[in-house]
Motif scaffolding. Structure first.
Motif, PDB file in Angstrom:
ATOM      1  N   ALA A 105      42.739  53.089  38.138  1.00 46.60           N
ATOM      2  CA  ALA A 105      42.123  51.975  37.417  1.00 46.60           C
ATOM      3  C   ALA A 105      42.334  50.671  38.178  1.00 46.60           C
ATOM      4  CB  ALA A 105      42.710  51.877  36.009  1.00 46.60           C
ATOM      5  N   GLY A 106      43.526  50.497  38.741  1.00 46.49           N
ATOM      6  CA  GLY A 106      43.816  49.285  39.505  1.00 46.49           C
ATOM      7  C   GLY A 106      42.935  49.140  40.728  1.00 46.49           C
ATOM      8  N   ARG A 107      42.657  50.263  41.396  1.00 45.86           N
ATOM      9  CA  ARG A 107      41.797  50.203  42.588  1.00 45.86           C
ATOM     10  C   ARG A 107      40.361  49.829  42.212  1.00 45.86           C
ATOM     11  NH1 ARG A 107      45.483  54.157  44.586  1.00 45.86           N
ATOM     12  NH2 ARG A 107      44.490  55.867  43.444  1.00 45.86           N
ATOM     13  N   LEU A 108      39.834  50.434  41.153  1.00 42.48           N
ATOM     14  CA  LEU A 108      38.475  50.093  40.722  1.00 42.48           C
ATOM     15  C   LEU A 108      38.406  48.665  40.189  1.00 42.48           C
ATOM     16  CD1 LEU A 108      37.425  53.406  38.943  1.00 42.48           C
ATOM     17  CD2 LEU A 108      36.606  52.526  41.145  1.00 42.48           C
ATOM     18  N   LEU A 109      39.440  48.271  39.456  1.00 44.94           N
ATOM     19  CA  LEU A 109      39.507  46.891  38.977  1.00 44.94           C
ATOM     20  C   LEU A 109      39.575  45.934  40.164  1.00 44.94           C
ATOM     21  CD1 LEU A 109      39.750  45.199  36.360  1.00 44.94           C
ATOM     22  CD2 LEU A 109      42.233  45.394  36.594  1.00 44.94           C
ATOM     23  N   GLY A 110      40.337  46.329  41.182  1.00 43.26           N
ATOM     24  CA  GLY A 110      40.433  45.511  42.385  1.00 43.26           C
ATOM     25  C   GLY A 110      39.107  45.335  43.088  1.00 43.26           C
ATOM     26  N   GLU A 111      38.287  46.390  43.085  1.00 43.74           N
ATOM     27  CA  GLU A 111      36.962  46.289  43.711  1.00 43.74           C
ATOM     28  C   GLU A 111      36.100  45.235  43.010  1.00 43.74           C
ATOM     29  OE1 GLU A 111      35.650  47.748  46.330  1.00 43.74           O
ATOM     30  OE2 GLU A 111      37.113  49.307  46.824  1.00 43.74           O
ATOM     31  N   THR A 112      36.128  45.236  41.690  1.00 40.74           N
ATOM     32  CA  THR A 112      35.310  44.266  40.960  1.00 40.74           C
ATOM     33  C   THR A 112      35.898  42.861  41.047  1.00 40.74           C
ATOM     34  OG1 THR A 112      36.473  44.848  38.904  1.00 40.74           O
ATOM     35  CG2 THR A 112      34.407  45.974  39.360  1.00 40.74           C
ATOM     36  N   ILE A 113      37.227  42.754  41.008  1.00 42.27           N
ATOM     37  CA  ILE A 113      37.851  41.435  41.149  1.00 42.27           C
ATOM     38  C   ILE A 113      37.591  40.879  42.543  1.00 42.27           C
ATOM     39  CG2 ILE A 113      40.063  40.211  41.226  1.00 42.27           C
ATOM     40  CD1 ILE A 113      41.030  41.984  38.963  1.00 42.27           C
ATOM     41  N   ALA A 114      37.565  41.767  43.553  1.00 43.92           N
ATOM     42  CA  ALA A 114      37.267  41.313  44.914  1.00 43.92           C
ATOM     43  C   ALA A 114      35.876  40.680  44.978  1.00 43.92           C
ATOM     44  CB  ALA A 114      37.366  42.493  45.885  1.00 43.92           C
ATOM     45  N   MET A 115      34.910  41.275  44.263  1.00 44.98           N
ATOM     46  CA  MET A 115      33.574  40.667  44.209  1.00 44.98           C
ATOM     47  C   MET A 115      33.624  39.299  43.553  1.00 44.98           C
ATOM     48  SD  MET A 115      30.999  43.815  43.254  1.00 44.98           S
ATOM     49  CE  MET A 115      31.984  45.152  42.619  1.00 44.98           C
ATOM     50  N   ALA A 116      34.387  39.200  42.467  1.00 47.94           N
ATOM     51  CA  ALA A 116      34.502  37.930  41.758  1.00 47.94           C
ATOM     52  C   ALA A 116      35.207  36.885  42.613  1.00 47.94           C
ATOM     53  CB  ALA A 116      35.256  38.134  40.446  1.00 47.94           C
ATOM     54  N   VAL A 117      36.229  37.303  43.350  1.00 44.19           N
ATOM     55  CA  VAL A 117      36.948  36.376  44.229  1.00 44.19           C
ATOM     56  C   VAL A 117      36.025  35.862  45.328  1.00 44.19           C
ATOM     57  CG1 VAL A 117      38.775  36.250  45.988  1.00 44.19           C
ATOM     58  CG2 VAL A 117      39.262  37.254  43.742  1.00 44.19           C
ATOM     59  N   SER A 118      35.230  36.754  45.900  1.00 42.71           N
ATOM     60  CA  SER A 118      34.291  36.332  46.946  1.00 42.71           C
ATOM     61  C   SER A 118      33.207  35.403  46.391  1.00 42.71           C
ATOM     62  CB  SER A 118      33.634  37.560  47.581  1.00 42.71           C
ATOM     63  OG  SER A 118      34.602  38.368  48.232  1.00 42.71           O
ATOM     64  N   LEU A 119      32.810  35.626  45.148  1.00 41.97           N
ATOM     65  CA  LEU A 119      31.752  34.822  44.542  1.00 41.97           C
ATOM     66  C   LEU A 119      32.262  33.475  44.051  1.00 41.97           C
ATOM     67  CD1 LEU A 119      28.767  34.756  43.556  1.00 41.97           C
ATOM     68  CD2 LEU A 119      29.609  35.716  41.394  1.00 41.97           C
ATOM     69  N   LEU A 120      33.457  33.461  43.426  1.00 39.72           N
ATOM     70  CA  LEU A 120      33.954  32.261  42.751  1.00 39.72           C
ATOM     71  C   LEU A 120      35.034  31.520  43.524  1.00 39.72           C
ATOM     72  CD1 LEU A 120      34.234  33.819  39.178  1.00 39.72           C
ATOM     73  CD2 LEU A 120      32.373  32.390  40.057  1.00 39.72           C
ATOM     74  N   ASN A 121      35.730  32.215  44.409  1.00 40.91           N
ATOM     75  CA  ASN A 121      36.790  31.618  45.227  1.00 40.91           C
ATOM     76  C   ASN A 121      37.882  30.941  44.396  1.00 40.91           C
ATOM     77  OD1 ASN A 121      37.049  29.054  47.790  1.00 40.91           O
ATOM     78  ND2 ASN A 121      38.192  30.939  47.572  1.00 40.91           N
ATOM     79  N   PRO A 122      38.469  31.663  43.415  1.00 40.86           N
ATOM     80  CA  PRO A 122      39.586  31.079  42.665  1.00 40.86           C
ATOM     81  C   PRO A 122      40.847  31.058  43.520  1.00 40.86           C
ATOM     82  CG  PRO A 122      39.319  33.358  42.039  1.00 40.86           C
ATOM     83  CD  PRO A 122      38.193  33.052  42.997  1.00 40.86           C
ATOM     84  N   SER A 123      41.769  30.171  43.186  1.00 44.48           N
ATOM     85  CA  SER A 123      43.063  30.166  43.877  1.00 44.48           C
ATOM     86  C   SER A 123      44.097  30.979  43.123  1.00 44.48           C
ATOM     87  CB  SER A 123      43.565  28.725  44.045  1.00 44.48           C
ATOM     88  OG  SER A 123      43.633  28.067  42.796  1.00 44.48           O
ATOM     89  N   LEU A 124      43.741  31.442  41.917  1.00 43.53           N
ATOM     90  CA  LEU A 124      44.677  32.212  41.104  1.00 43.53           C
ATOM     91  C   LEU A 124      43.916  33.256  40.298  1.00 43.53           C
ATOM     92  CD1 LEU A 124      47.572  32.555  39.837  1.00 43.53           C
ATOM     93  CD2 LEU A 124      46.820  30.945  38.077  1.00 43.53           C
ATOM     94  N   VAL A 125      44.428  34.493  40.305  1.00 42.52           N
ATOM     95  CA  VAL A 125      43.928  35.569  39.449  1.00 42.52           C
ATOM     96  C   VAL A 125      45.093  36.035  38.585  1.00 42.52           C
ATOM     97  CG1 VAL A 125      42.944  37.888  39.335  1.00 42.52           C
ATOM     98  CG2 VAL A 125      42.214  36.314  41.137  1.00 42.52           C
ATOM     99  N   VAL A 126      44.902  36.020  37.265  1.00 39.82           N
ATOM    100  CA  VAL A 126      45.943  36.439  36.326  1.00 39.82           C
ATOM    101  C   VAL A 126      45.470  37.685  35.593  1.00 39.82           C
ATOM    102  CG1 VAL A 126      47.337  35.786  34.327  1.00 39.82           C
ATOM    103  CG2 VAL A 126      46.703  34.051  36.009  1.00 39.82           C
ATOM    104  N   LEU A 127      46.302  38.717  35.596  1.00 40.51           N
ATOM    105  CA  LEU A 127      46.010  39.941  34.842  1.00 40.51           C
ATOM    106  C   LEU A 127      46.737  39.877  33.510  1.00 40.51           C
ATOM    107  CD1 LEU A 127      46.254  42.845  37.453  1.00 40.51           C
ATOM    108  CD2 LEU A 127      44.296  41.414  36.861  1.00 40.51           C
ATOM    109  N   GLY A 128      45.976  39.996  32.411  1.00 38.88           N
ATOM    110  CA  GLY A 128      46.558  39.985  31.085  1.00 38.88           C
ATOM    111  C   GLY A 128      46.101  41.181  30.278  1.00 38.88           C
ATOM    112  N   GLY A 129      46.388  41.162  28.996  1.00 37.90           N
ATOM    113  CA  GLY A 129      46.067  42.300  28.159  1.00 37.90           C
ATOM    114  C   GLY A 129      47.182  43.334  28.174  1.00 37.90           C
ATOM    115  N   GLU A 130      47.059  44.335  27.342  1.00 34.65           N
ATOM    116  CA  GLU A 130      48.113  45.336  27.183  1.00 34.65           C
ATOM    117  C   GLU A 130      48.436  46.051  28.491  1.00 34.65           C
ATOM    118  OE1 GLU A 130      51.036  46.487  25.254  1.00 34.65           O
ATOM    119  OE2 GLU A 130      49.511  45.822  23.838  1.00 34.65           O
TER     120      GLU A 130
END
Length: 462
Positions: A371-396
């Protein structure tokens, strides 16, 4: 950020967050997640001129319209903003920051005091405390009702006007039961919590609610939610208006409130932040230039329904939204539980799955890593698109799972371009389950204390 620095930052945020769990006498609770039961002291300044000025047929819409007005940069609302932010809390500091005369500052402060917005701050020690003659938001002017509703459970609280949690509750709920049953349970728990806090409905100055689906924010209307059966087009504020609450009701997507709470509590100096909730479902909240981004119709951040079927062998899996190959169908809590149950391990909730992984159950650990690897793939797209300086993982799952965090980090750093990842941090949420409640408190207080709203409430021209 190395592990020592990251640990220090987490300790700092926990300390700061623990200040939001005090009783009415200012005594600190055990920690940010402890239930604190206390009565709010009575106050002659009841904030009567604030939300009550909007207590007509639609307080929420009137607040929204007032927020859109151009505020007077030298008005009482602007002065309140300085006090609330801590930028200027004494008469002298306000004069220095605004350039207003002593008599004008006195008029602004008198208006805010009379309306109950502010009160003299308690004297504190000279080392790190407020200077003598300081003002603060009047915590005893009323209370806020807060609810963070998830797919399978919800957290509720009563908070004072500082956002300090007075009493709280947690309850299991299936959001697919529909708005009347879910909100009916919320209303019942609100009544119970108000009694525990020694408060009445008349003292409620605002209600903040997060739901696990897109929300048309200006109207407080749920819009085409994938998992919230019967909620499409439902206007949450109307439900509470029918129960004698005349205050504004602010509704937003749950992950937006989590992003807001996390940002204000621990990362307020970060201008661009992506908050990803990984629990029963998956979603993202975005802070850009210090402001929460909702998109054109409240649908921004729907990370869980991006297509990842091409990254996994076999036929794309069916998602609960009705499409095939969504990220949620592989990495969300409900999908992980489905796989674990098929493998002979009882897991009904995301917490059950996290517990199995923490106990070292091989199938659960593998599921978290995948799940982390697939989540990482989508977050990588978001990072490339939005260029945030911080990514926080929350939820259970995002908060409790080191296996998932490690897999996300490895994938994002590998898949995104160096320019986007050069300075990006990827961390677990420090607030955990409190993020949504604190975000709801900020959502309500931002609306009630918006400069144009304050000016309108006390009758000052813009």
């Amino acid at each position: 950020m190395d592990e020592q620095a990251e640990s220090a930052r987490d300790d700092e945020v926990r300390t700061r967050t623990s200040r939001t769990t005090r009783n009415a006498n200012g005594e600190r609770g055990v920690d940010a997640s402890s239930a604190v039961s206390a009565s709010v002291a009575s106050s002659s300044a009841s904030l009567a001129a604030a939300p009550d000025a909007f207590a007509k047929s639609d307080a929420s819409a009137q607040i929204a319209r007032a927020q859109q007005a151009v505020p007077n940069p030298n008005g009482a609302g602007a002065v309140l903003g300085l006090i609330r932010s801590g930028s200027a809390v004494t008469r002298t500091q306000i004069m220095q920051v605004t350039g207003l005369s002593r008599s004008t500052v006195a008029l602004r402060l008198d208006a805010l005091l009379a309306a109950g917005y502010i009160a003299p701050a308690a004297a504190e020690s000279s080392t790190g405390g407020r200077p003598p003659g300081s003002f603060q938001i009047n915590p005893y002017a009323g209370v806020m009702l807060l609810a963070a509703i998830g797919a399978a459970n919800m957290h509720l609280a009563v908070a004072d006007m500082h956002g300090t949690v007075l009493v709280r509750e947690h309850d299991a709920i299936d959001v697919a039961l529909g708005p009347e049953r879910v909100l009916g349970r919320v209303a019942s728990l609100f009544e119970t919590l108000l009694k525990k806090a020694g408060q009445s409905a008349a003292r409620v100055k605002g209600i903040g609610i997060g739901v696990p689906g897109p929300v048309e924010f200006a109207e407080g209307r749920v819009v085409r939610p994938p998992i919230m059966t019967g909620w499409d087009g439902y206007r949450v504020a109307d439900f509470f208006a029918s129960r004698c609450y005349t205050c504004p009701v602010l509704v937003d997507k749950d992950v937006n409130l989590m992003a807001l709470g996390e940002h204000r509590a621990g990362w307020s100096d970060t201008s661009h932040m992506l908050f990803v909730k990984v629990s029963t479902g998956i979603g993202a909240g975005m802070i850009m230039n210090h402001a929460l981004q909702r998109g054109a119709h409240g649908g921004a951040g729907d990370l869980g329904h991006l297509y990842v079927g091409h990254l996994v062998p076999g036929e794309p899996k069916l998602c609960r939204c009705g499409n095939y190959g969504c990220l949620e169908a592989y990495a969300a809590g409900w999908a992980i539980c489905r796989h674990l149950n098929e493998s002979g391990h009882a897991a009904q909730t995301a917490r059950d799955a996290a517990d199995l992984a923490q106990r070292g159950v091989r199938e659960a650990v593998e599921q978290m890593q995948n799940a982390g690897r697939l989540l990482g793939e989508t977050i990588a797209m978001a990072v490339s698109l939005l260029n945030p300086s911080l990514v926080v993982l929350g939820g259970e799952l995002g908060t409790r799972q080191s296996d998932m965090l490690a897999a996300v980090r490895e994938t994002v750093y590998r898949r995104s371009l160096p320019l986007a990842t050069r300075h990006v941090q990827i961390v677990n949420s420090v607030l955990g389950a409190d993020a949504g409640l604190l975000g709801a408190a900020h959502l309500v207080s931002d609306a009630l204390f918006a400069p144009s709203v304050v000016d309108a409430a006390i009758g000052q021209p813009a």
